[in-house]
Design a protein around this motif. Structure first.
Motif, PDB file in Angstrom:
ATOM      1  N   ILE A 120      22.980  23.018  -9.887  1.00 36.76           N
ATOM      2  CA  ILE A 120      22.460  22.897  -8.528  1.00 36.76           C
ATOM      3  C   ILE A 120      23.065  21.678  -7.852  1.00 36.76           C
ATOM      4  CG2 ILE A 120      20.371  22.416  -7.181  1.00 36.76           C
ATOM      5  CD1 ILE A 120      18.858  24.210  -9.225  1.00 36.76           C
ATOM      6  N   SER A 121      23.119  20.569  -8.566  1.00 34.18           N
ATOM      7  CA  SER A 121      23.706  19.342  -8.028  1.00 34.18           C
ATOM      8  C   SER A 121      25.173  19.533  -7.668  1.00 34.18           C
ATOM      9  CB  SER A 121      23.549  18.211  -9.045  1.00 34.18           C
ATOM     10  OG  SER A 121      24.088  17.022  -8.546  1.00 34.18           O
ATOM     11  N   ASP A 122      25.917  20.195  -8.547  1.00 36.34           N
ATOM     12  CA  ASP A 122      27.335  20.453  -8.273  1.00 36.34           C
ATOM     13  C   ASP A 122      27.505  21.301  -7.013  1.00 36.34           C
ATOM     14  OD1 ASP A 122      28.106  19.024 -10.508  1.00 36.34           O
ATOM     15  OD2 ASP A 122      28.391  20.807 -11.771  1.00 36.34           O
ATOM     16  N   LEU A 123      26.689  22.323  -6.880  1.00 36.77           N
ATOM     17  CA  LEU A 123      26.771  23.188  -5.697  1.00 36.77           C
ATOM     18  C   LEU A 123      26.457  22.410  -4.423  1.00 36.77           C
ATOM     19  CD1 LEU A 123      25.089  26.398  -7.160  1.00 36.77           C
ATOM     20  CD2 LEU A 123      27.472  26.203  -6.363  1.00 36.77           C
ATOM     21  N   LEU A 124      25.454  21.551  -4.479  1.00 37.92           N
ATOM     22  CA  LEU A 124      25.102  20.748  -3.308  1.00 37.92           C
ATOM     23  C   LEU A 124      26.219  19.777  -2.945  1.00 37.92           C
ATOM     24  CD1 LEU A 124      21.341  20.016  -4.040  1.00 37.92           C
ATOM     25  CD2 LEU A 124      22.271  21.474  -2.218  1.00 37.92           C
ATOM     26  N   GLN A 125      26.828  19.168  -3.950  1.00 39.88           N
ATOM     27  CA  GLN A 125      27.920  18.229  -3.687  1.00 39.88           C
ATOM     28  C   GLN A 125      29.114  18.925  -3.043  1.00 39.88           C
ATOM     29  OE1 GLN A 125      28.750  16.052  -7.300  1.00 39.88           O
ATOM     30  NE2 GLN A 125      26.688  15.177  -7.363  1.00 39.88           N
ATOM     31  N   ARG A 126      29.283  20.202  -3.351  1.00 40.16           N
ATOM     32  CA  ARG A 126      30.372  20.981  -2.745  1.00 40.16           C
ATOM     33  C   ARG A 126      29.962  21.586  -1.403  1.00 40.16           C
ATOM     34  NH1 ARG A 126      31.889  25.059  -7.139  1.00 40.16           N
ATOM     35  NH2 ARG A 126      30.088  24.305  -8.250  1.00 40.16           N
ATOM     36  N   GLY A 127      28.713  21.300  -0.975  1.00 42.85           N
ATOM     37  CA  GLY A 127      28.249  21.799   0.310  1.00 42.85           C
ATOM     38  C   GLY A 127      27.799  23.246   0.293  1.00 42.85           C
ATOM     39  N   ASN A 128      27.561  23.768  -0.880  1.00 40.79           N
ATOM     40  CA  ASN A 128      27.167  25.169  -1.000  1.00 40.79           C
ATOM     41  C   ASN A 128      25.648  25.250  -1.146  1.00 40.79           C
ATOM     42  OD1 ASN A 128      26.929  27.886  -1.483  1.00 40.79           O
ATOM     43  ND2 ASN A 128      28.667  27.961  -2.888  1.00 40.79           N
ATOM     44  N   PHE A 129      24.958  25.024  -0.030  1.00 38.35           N
ATOM     45  CA  PHE A 129      23.505  24.990  -0.023  1.00 38.35           C
ATOM     46  C   PHE A 129      22.906  26.336  -0.422  1.00 38.35           C
ATOM     47  CE2 PHE A 129      19.737  26.186   2.421  1.00 38.35           C
ATOM     48  CZ  PHE A 129      18.816  25.323   1.876  1.00 38.35           C
ATOM     49  N   SER A 130      23.432  27.420   0.124  1.00 41.86           N
ATOM     50  CA  SER A 130      22.820  28.727  -0.135  1.00 41.86           C
ATOM     51  C   SER A 130      22.900  29.106  -1.615  1.00 41.86           C
ATOM     52  CB  SER A 130      23.438  29.813   0.743  1.00 41.86           C
ATOM     53  OG  SER A 130      24.817  29.910   0.509  1.00 41.86           O
ATOM     54  N   SER A 131      24.006  28.797  -2.281  1.00 43.55           N
ATOM     55  CA  SER A 131      24.110  29.095  -3.711  1.00 43.55           C
ATOM     56  C   SER A 131      23.182  28.200  -4.532  1.00 43.55           C
ATOM     57  CB  SER A 131      25.551  28.928  -4.192  1.00 43.55           C
ATOM     58  OG  SER A 131      26.373  29.920  -3.619  1.00 43.55           O
TER      59      SER A 131
ATOM     60  N   ALA B 245      13.119  21.790  -8.638  1.00 39.61           N
ATOM     61  CA  ALA B 245      14.502  22.021  -8.196  1.00 39.61           C
ATOM     62  C   ALA B 245      14.564  22.082  -6.669  1.00 39.61           C
ATOM     63  CB  ALA B 245      15.052  23.307  -8.809  1.00 39.61           C
ATOM     64  N   LEU B 246      13.591  22.722  -6.063  1.00 37.72           N
ATOM     65  CA  LEU B 246      13.552  22.785  -4.601  1.00 37.72           C
ATOM     66  C   LEU B 246      13.325  21.405  -3.997  1.00 37.72           C
ATOM     67  CD1 LEU B 246      11.563  26.110  -4.124  1.00 37.72           C
ATOM     68  CD2 LEU B 246      14.001  25.722  -3.659  1.00 37.72           C
ATOM     69  N   SER B 247      12.518  20.592  -4.663  1.00 37.89           N
ATOM     70  CA  SER B 247      12.305  19.215  -4.214  1.00 37.89           C
ATOM     71  C   SER B 247      13.626  18.451  -4.218  1.00 37.89           C
ATOM     72  CB  SER B 247      11.281  18.522  -5.123  1.00 37.89           C
ATOM     73  OG  SER B 247      11.229  17.136  -4.858  1.00 37.89           O
ATOM     74  N   TYR B 248      14.393  18.635  -5.260  1.00 34.80           N
ATOM     75  CA  TYR B 248      15.700  17.981  -5.366  1.00 34.80           C
ATOM     76  C   TYR B 248      16.617  18.422  -4.225  1.00 34.80           C
ATOM     77  CZ  TYR B 248      20.226  16.591  -7.205  1.00 34.80           C
ATOM     78  OH  TYR B 248      21.477  16.036  -7.344  1.00 34.80           O
ATOM     79  N   ILE B 249      16.644  19.710  -3.967  1.00 40.67           N
ATOM     80  CA  ILE B 249      17.481  20.238  -2.885  1.00 40.67           C
ATOM     81  C   ILE B 249      17.022  19.673  -1.547  1.00 40.67           C
ATOM     82  CG2 ILE B 249      18.101  22.334  -1.598  1.00 40.67           C
ATOM     83  CD1 ILE B 249      18.000  23.827  -4.313  1.00 40.67           C
ATOM     84  N   TYR B 250      15.720  19.658  -1.313  1.00 40.77           N
ATOM     85  CA  TYR B 250      15.169  19.138  -0.061  1.00 40.77           C
ATOM     86  C   TYR B 250      15.611  17.691   0.154  1.00 40.77           C
ATOM     87  CZ  TYR B 250      11.794  18.276   3.672  1.00 40.77           C
ATOM     88  OH  TYR B 250      11.208  17.976   4.878  1.00 40.77           O
ATOM     89  N   GLN B 251      15.581  16.915  -0.910  1.00 39.14           N
ATOM     90  CA  GLN B 251      15.966  15.510  -0.795  1.00 39.14           C
ATOM     91  C   GLN B 251      17.460  15.337  -0.568  1.00 39.14           C
ATOM     92  OE1 GLN B 251      14.038  12.898  -3.817  1.00 39.14           O
ATOM     93  NE2 GLN B 251      12.890  14.746  -4.306  1.00 39.14           N
ATOM     94  N   TYR B 252      18.233  16.282  -1.014  1.00 40.96           N
ATOM     95  CA  TYR B 252      19.692  16.175  -0.913  1.00 40.96           C
ATOM     96  C   TYR B 252      20.203  16.558   0.475  1.00 40.96           C
ATOM     97  CZ  TYR B 252      24.571  16.299  -2.266  1.00 40.96           C
ATOM     98  OH  TYR B 252      25.914  16.043  -2.345  1.00 40.96           O
ATOM     99  N   VAL B 253      19.685  17.642   1.017  1.00 38.89           N
ATOM    100  CA  VAL B 253      20.177  18.114   2.318  1.00 38.89           C
ATOM    101  C   VAL B 253      19.506  17.340   3.442  1.00 38.89           C
ATOM    102  CG1 VAL B 253      20.714  20.417   1.451  1.00 38.89           C
ATOM    103  CG2 VAL B 253      18.503  19.993   2.505  1.00 38.89           C
ATOM    104  N   GLU B 254      20.201  17.222   4.553  1.00 42.27           N
ATOM    105  CA  GLU B 254      19.641  16.469   5.672  1.00 42.27           C
ATOM    106  C   GLU B 254      19.403  17.321   6.909  1.00 42.27           C
ATOM    107  OE1 GLU B 254      22.003  12.992   6.360  1.00 42.27           O
ATOM    108  OE2 GLU B 254      21.712  12.264   4.317  1.00 42.27           O
ATOM    109  N   GLU B 255      20.004  18.506   6.943  1.00 42.36           N
ATOM    110  CA  GLU B 255      19.857  19.367   8.114  1.00 42.36           C
ATOM    111  C   GLU B 255      18.438  19.932   8.161  1.00 42.36           C
ATOM    112  OE1 GLU B 255      22.203  19.757   5.784  1.00 42.36           O
ATOM    113  OE2 GLU B 255      24.002  19.082   6.811  1.00 42.36           O
ATOM    114  N   SER B 256      17.806  19.839   9.321  1.00 47.09           N
ATOM    115  CA  SER B 256      16.402  20.227   9.432  1.00 47.09           C
ATOM    116  C   SER B 256      16.178  21.712   9.153  1.00 47.09           C
ATOM    117  CB  SER B 256      15.842  19.850  10.800  1.00 47.09           C
ATOM    118  OG  SER B 256      16.537  20.524  11.826  1.00 47.09           O
TER     119      SER B 256
END
Length: 128
Positions: free
Chosen positions: A5-16, A33-44
């Motif tokens: 999940i972290s790797d996907l977020l770092q590559r900007g692949n939010f949906s995956s 895991a969703l909490s982690y994603i929420y903290q990582y992304v900034e777009e509302s």
């Protein structure tokens, strides 16, 4: 799984990343895991989508202790990202804990609430 999940977020692949998180079988692990994603992304719009999924998980819990723990995690997640609504979720967690009849579970619920409040930097509120 979290590394993926972290790797996907770092590559900007939010949906995956979101798709992978939603495939986690254990509901609380999925919520983390969703909490982690929420903290990582900034777009509302992404945050709103993730929060919606988090709330669906909370609604799926039958027991008050599980709901309280999940609500406290959401309170933490929102607070550390600067969202004032975190306080609302901490209060909802507290209400759920107060409704628990069994003293041992109530104590466990207060432990979860204190943990997530302290983790969010709300030390004075976490301690009696």
């Amino acid at each position: 799984m979290m590394e993926d999940i972290s790797d996907l977020l770092q590559r900007g692949n939010f949906s995956s990343a979101l798709e992978l998180a939603l495939r986690i079988e254990d509901p609380f692990s999925r919520l983390e895991a969703l909490s982690y994603i929420y903290q990582y992304v900034e777009e509302s719009e992404y945050r709103e989508a993730v929060l919606g999924r988090m709330l669906e998980i909370v609604d799926s819990f039958g027991g008050l202790l599980e709901k309280a723990r999940a609500l406290a995690l959401i309170g933490y997640t929102l607070t550390v990202t600067g969202d004032k609504k975190g306080e609302y979720f901490f209060k909802k967690a507290h209400q759920a804990i107060k409704a628990i009849d069994y003293s041992l579970w109530k104590a466990e619920g207060y432990g979860y609430l204190a943990y997530y409040m302290a983790l969010a930097g709300k030390y004075d509120d976490a301690l009696p």
